[in-house]
Design an enzyme around this catalytic site. Structure first.
Site, PDB file in Angstrom:
ATOM      1  N   ALA A 246      32.615  37.308  35.433  1.00 16.46           N
ATOM      2  CA  ALA A 246      32.618  36.703  36.963  1.00 16.46           C
ATOM      3  C   ALA A 246      33.827  36.168  37.294  1.00 16.46           C
ATOM      4  CB  ALA A 246      31.617  35.571  36.935  1.00 16.46           C
ATOM      5  N   LYS A 247      34.331  36.392  38.352  1.00 16.92           N
ATOM      6  CA  LYS A 247      35.613  35.982  39.057  1.00 16.92           C
ATOM      7  C   LYS A 247      35.820  34.566  38.686  1.00 16.92           C
ATOM      8  CE  LYS A 247      39.068  36.892  41.440  1.00 16.92           C
ATOM      9  NZ  LYS A 247      40.005  37.420  40.752  1.00 16.92           N
ATOM     10  N   ARG A 248      35.042  33.426  38.797  1.00 16.46           N
ATOM     11  CA  ARG A 248      35.095  32.079  38.504  1.00 16.46           C
ATOM     12  C   ARG A 248      35.437  32.025  37.007  1.00 16.46           C
ATOM     13  NH1 ARG A 248      29.922  33.113  39.134  1.00 16.46           N
ATOM     14  NH2 ARG A 248      28.454  32.629  37.593  1.00 16.46           N
TER      15      ARG A 248
END
Ligand code: GLU
Length: 285
Positions: A246-248
């Site tokens: 995930a980007k986060r």
């Protein structure tokens, strides 16, 4: 073999840059079609007017080309709004959808809301509104499928997943899903189901995170008399700790990998080797 031409699609939403998880999904769908002499459709799911951005559309095309993928057709959901609206009108005429005025906060606050696989299922607050009550409302509404009523029409439904086999759909677990949003003329569920049919998609290759959504799509196919594709839900790409990328969590986008000197064809070859392994994420580090 039925002799039918295999058609697959990759259907990203242009709300950010693609990362490795998207690359794997796109390669799987692309290769599935190519290995069978079929067609590969790239479908841009850009009905979310607030989050979709043209620069992300350009980024998707650039990233897929960099990986060496070629598509036979390019489709945009934003060009098909009239089709979605017509399908919704058919369902309205049959009394299978109802307007819902609840806010997100009201739904979340409903203590009785059962948890569906894709979030809390809607508790059905607006299902019983009378015509007079509806007429007295002024705020924006979305349109929800009356799932119990829909299932009374369709009866039990099944669909086939390449890995999991025959599935008996359990759409009630998803509740009265949204088919047209307050801020968009169609929901993901409605648009995807109509598009897969219109584009002749025979094999839906996508991440296992959308497995439960297929139960909803199956109901819409039955209600709207659409063909039922075969499904191939694939494992998600995970990091060394087994977590979904995930980007986060700092997962690199393909654009960042390219800027860092990575070669697209080499990366695609590495991902294809990973797809063949038991845990697709394990040799991606
Ligand atoms: N647009 C969806 C997404 O970005 C995928 C739709 C699908 O494959 O059915 O997650």
């Amino acid at each position: 073999m039925s002799g039918e031409t295999v058609v697959t699609r990759f259907a990203p939403s242009p709300t950010g840059r693609l990362h490795l998880g998207h690359a794997v999904s796109a390669i799987r769908a692309h290769d599935f079609a190519r290995e069978r002499g079929g067609r590969f459709v790239l479908r841009i799911e850009d009905i979310d007017g607030t989050r979709s951005r043209p620069e992300f559309v350009a980024g998707i095309l650039e990233d897929l080309a960099w990986l060496g993928l070629r598509w036979d057709a390019l489709a945009f959901q934003s060009e098909r709004l009239a089709t979605y609206e017509a399908a919704l009108d058919r369902l309205k005429a049959r009394g299978l959808v109802y307007p819902c005025f609840c806010t997100r906060a009201e739904i979340a606050a409903s203590a009785s809301a059962p948890q569906g696989d894709v979030g809390p299922a809607y508790p059905g607050t607006c299902r019983g509104l009378s015509a007079a009550e509806i007429a007295s409302r002024t705020g924006a509404c979305c349109w929800r499928l009356d799932m119990p009523k829909a299932l009374a029409e369709t009866g039990a439904l099944t669909w086939h997943d390449a890995a999991a086999g025959w599935i008996v759909a359990d759409p009630l677990a998803q509740g009265d899903v949204v088919l047209a949003r307050k801020d968009a003329p169609a929901s993901y569920h409605l648009a995807v189901t109509l598009d897969d049919a219109a584009q002749g998609v025979t094999d839906v290759v996508r991440g296992v995170d959308l497995f439960a959504a297929t139960d909803v799509h199956r109901v819409l196919q039955a209600l709207l008399e659409l063909p039922v594709p075969s499904y191939h839900h694939h494992p998600l790409v995970v990091d060394a700790a087994g977590r979904r990328l995930a980007k986060r969590d700092g997962a690199l986008s393909l654009a960042e990998m390219r800027a860092g000197g990575e070669d697209g064809a080499t990366l695609a070859a590495r991902l294809r080797r990973g797809i063949g392994s038991r845990f697709p994420g394990e040799d991606l580090s």
